[in-house]
Design an enzyme around this catalytic site. Structure first.
Site, PDB file in Angstrom:
ATOM      1  N   LYS A  40      -8.826 -21.184 -14.948  1.00 55.89           N
ATOM      2  CA  LYS A  40      -9.446 -19.979 -15.514  1.00 55.89           C
ATOM      3  C   LYS A  40      -8.650 -18.743 -15.096  1.00 55.89           C
ATOM      4  CE  LYS A  40     -12.780 -19.457 -11.713  1.00 55.89           C
ATOM      5  NZ  LYS A  40     -14.190 -19.235 -11.364  1.00 55.89           N
ATOM      6  N   TYR A 263       3.178  11.802  -7.049  1.00 53.79           N
ATOM      7  CA  TYR A 263       2.035  12.633  -7.428  1.00 53.79           C
ATOM      8  C   TYR A 263       1.353  13.216  -6.190  1.00 53.79           C
ATOM      9  CZ  TYR A 263       2.035  11.156 -12.333  1.00 53.79           C
ATOM     10  OH  TYR A 263       2.365  10.951 -13.644  1.00 53.79           O
TER      11      TYR A 263
END
Length: 367
Positions: A40, A263
Site C-alpha cells: 500500500k 527565506y
C-alpha cells in the site's frame, strides 16, 4: 504530480534487498506460514508494481489500502491474490469482483448496503475484519460476526480469510497485545467456517511474536529494511534498507561572512563559506523541519543551512565541489550513512511516515 525525470534528484530502490528481507523474516516463522507483502501507499514509497513483481515468486499475495491500488497491480499483470485492507464502498464491488480482488468486510451496515446492490456478486472473495482493540474498523461482537457470516453465505460470497490488527506489537508493554490476541482467539473459537487464511501478524508481530502467528502474515515496512518499532525494540536479525535518495549540486558559490541564505534570511554565514544548491525541497517530501540535518557529499556530512524551499535546499560545503557532484540525502556515501530513522527522529515522527512523504515527483530507479 508529474515525475521529474529530467532532474538529478531520484529515489533508488534496491529490489534485491527487499527480496532478501522477505526471506530473512520468513526463516524466523513457523514452517508452512504464508505471507502477503504489503504494498500500500506505493509500497511505502518504494514503488508498488516493481516490488510486487520482484516478490511474485515469494509472496502468496499482496495487501493494499484501496481499490485503486489493487487496480494498479492488476493492470501491471499481477495475478496473485490481492486484499484491500480498507473499506471499499459497495458501489465499487462489481469492479473488485470482475478482477478477483478480495475486499474487507467490517460491519453489518456495509453488508446491508451490499445486499441492496442490484448485481450478482456471487463468488466475491472477502476477508472478515475483527476489531480486537485497534479501534478503527471491524466487528467487535461475536453475535455481529456470526450474523455477518450468515449474510455472506446468503450472498454466496467466498469467505477467504478472517483477520485482525495489533496496535502495540512493536512496543515494550505487551498487556494490550495479549488482550487483543485473547479476544481474537475467542472469535476464532466460535467460527462456523474454516477460511483459507487466518491472519493477525503485521511486521512487528512477525518479528517479536513469531510464536503467535496463524497461517498467514502481512509483511510491511520490514520488507523495506525499516524497523517497525523505530528505536524502541531492536531487531533480532539484520535487514537491508532498500531506499536511498540522491541528488547533485547544481550551483556552488563562496560567500563572505555575514551573508544571509534562504527565506526569512535566517542563516548568516559566520565566515567565508562554500554554499551549494541542491534541487530538492518540501514539494518532494523534504519537510522544512529537516533544516539543520546533514547530507553527504564525498563521504562528508554537510549541513542544510537556511530554510528548505519548495524545490531547493542550500548546504554548507567544506570546500568547493564541481557541478554534478553527488549528494546523498538518505543512504550511504563512503563510511557514513544517513538513515530514514534519522529523518524521523529529526522531525518527531515514525520511519513509515518519512518514506510515505516522498512524493511522486521523485523518479524511482530500480536496481
Amino acid at each position: 504530480m508529474i515525475e521529474s525525470e529530467h532532474r538529478p534528484t531520484q529515489i533508488r530502490v534496491n529490489l534485491d534487498a527487499i527480496a532478501e528481507n522477505f526471506e530473512q523474516v520468513m526463516t524466523n516463522l513457523p514452517p508452512k506460514t504464508e505471507a502477503f507483502a504489503v504494498v500500500k501507499a506505493n509500497a511505502y514509497g518504494h514503488g508498488a508494481v516493481a516490488v510486487a513483481k520482484k516478490l511474485s515468486s515469494q509472496a502468496a499475495g499482496f495487501c493494499v489500502s484501496n481499490l485503486d491500488e489493487a487496480l494498479e497491480l492488476r493492470k501491471a499483470g499481477i495475478e496473485h491474490p490481492i486484499l484491500i485492507l480498507g473499506v471499499v464502498p459497495v458501489r465499487f464491488l462489481p469492479v473488485a469482483h470482475q478482477l478477483n480482488i478480495s475486499v474487507t468486510v467490517a460491519s453489518l451496515d456495509w453488508l446491508q448496503d451490499a445486499k441492496d446492490l442490484e448485481a450478482d456478486l456471487s463468488g466475491l472473495t472477502v476477508h472478515l475484519k475483527l476489531d480486537t482493540g485497534m479501534g478503527r474498523i471491524g466487528f467487535r461482537k461475536i453475535a455481529d460476526l456470526l450474523q455477518a457470516i450468515a449474510i455472506l453465505e446468503e450472498l454466496e460470497y467466498d469467505i477467504e480469510g478472517v483477520y485482525t490488527h495489533f496496535a502495540t506489537a512493536d512496543e515494550v508493554e505487551q498487556a494490550h497485545f495479549e488482550s487483543q490476541l485473547s479476544v481474537f482467539k475467542e472469535f476464532l473459537d466460535v467460527l462456523p467456517i474454516t477460511p483459507r487464511w487466518i491472519h493477525a501478524s503485521n511486521s512487528a508481530t512477525s518479528i517479536w511474536h513469531a510464536d503467535t502467528v496463524f497461517n498467514l502474515v502481512r509483511l510491511g515496512n520490514i520488507l523495506y529494511g525499516l524497523n517497525p518499532s523505530g528505536r524502541v525494540l531492536e531487531l533480532p536479525f539484520g535487514v537491508q534498507p532498500a531506499l536511498s535518495l540522491v541528488s547533485e549540486i547544481v550551483h556552488v558559490k563562496q560567500v563572505e561572512a555575514g551573508t544571509t541564505i534562504g527565506y526569512g534570511a535566517t542563516y548568516h554565514s559566520t565566515d567565508s563559506e562554500w554554499i551549494a544548491t541542491v534541487p530538492i525541497g518540501y514539494a518532494d517530501g523534504l519537510v522544512r523541519s529537516l533544516q539543520g540535518l546533514s547530507v553527504l557529499v564525498d563521504g562528508q556530512a554537510c549541513e542544510i543551512v537556511g530554510r528548505i524551499s519548495m524545490d531547493q535546499i542550500t548546504i554548507r560545503l567544506p570546500r568547493a565541489y564541481p557541478l554534478g557532484q553527488k549528494v546523498t540525502l538518505i543512504g550511504q556515501d563512503g563510511d557514513k550513512t544517513i538513515s530514514v530513522q534519522e529523518w524521523a527522529d529529526r522531525i518527531g515522527t515514525i520511519n513509515y511516515e518519512v518514506v510515505c512523504l516522498l512524493t511522486d515527483r521523485l523518479p524511482r530507479i530500480f536496481e
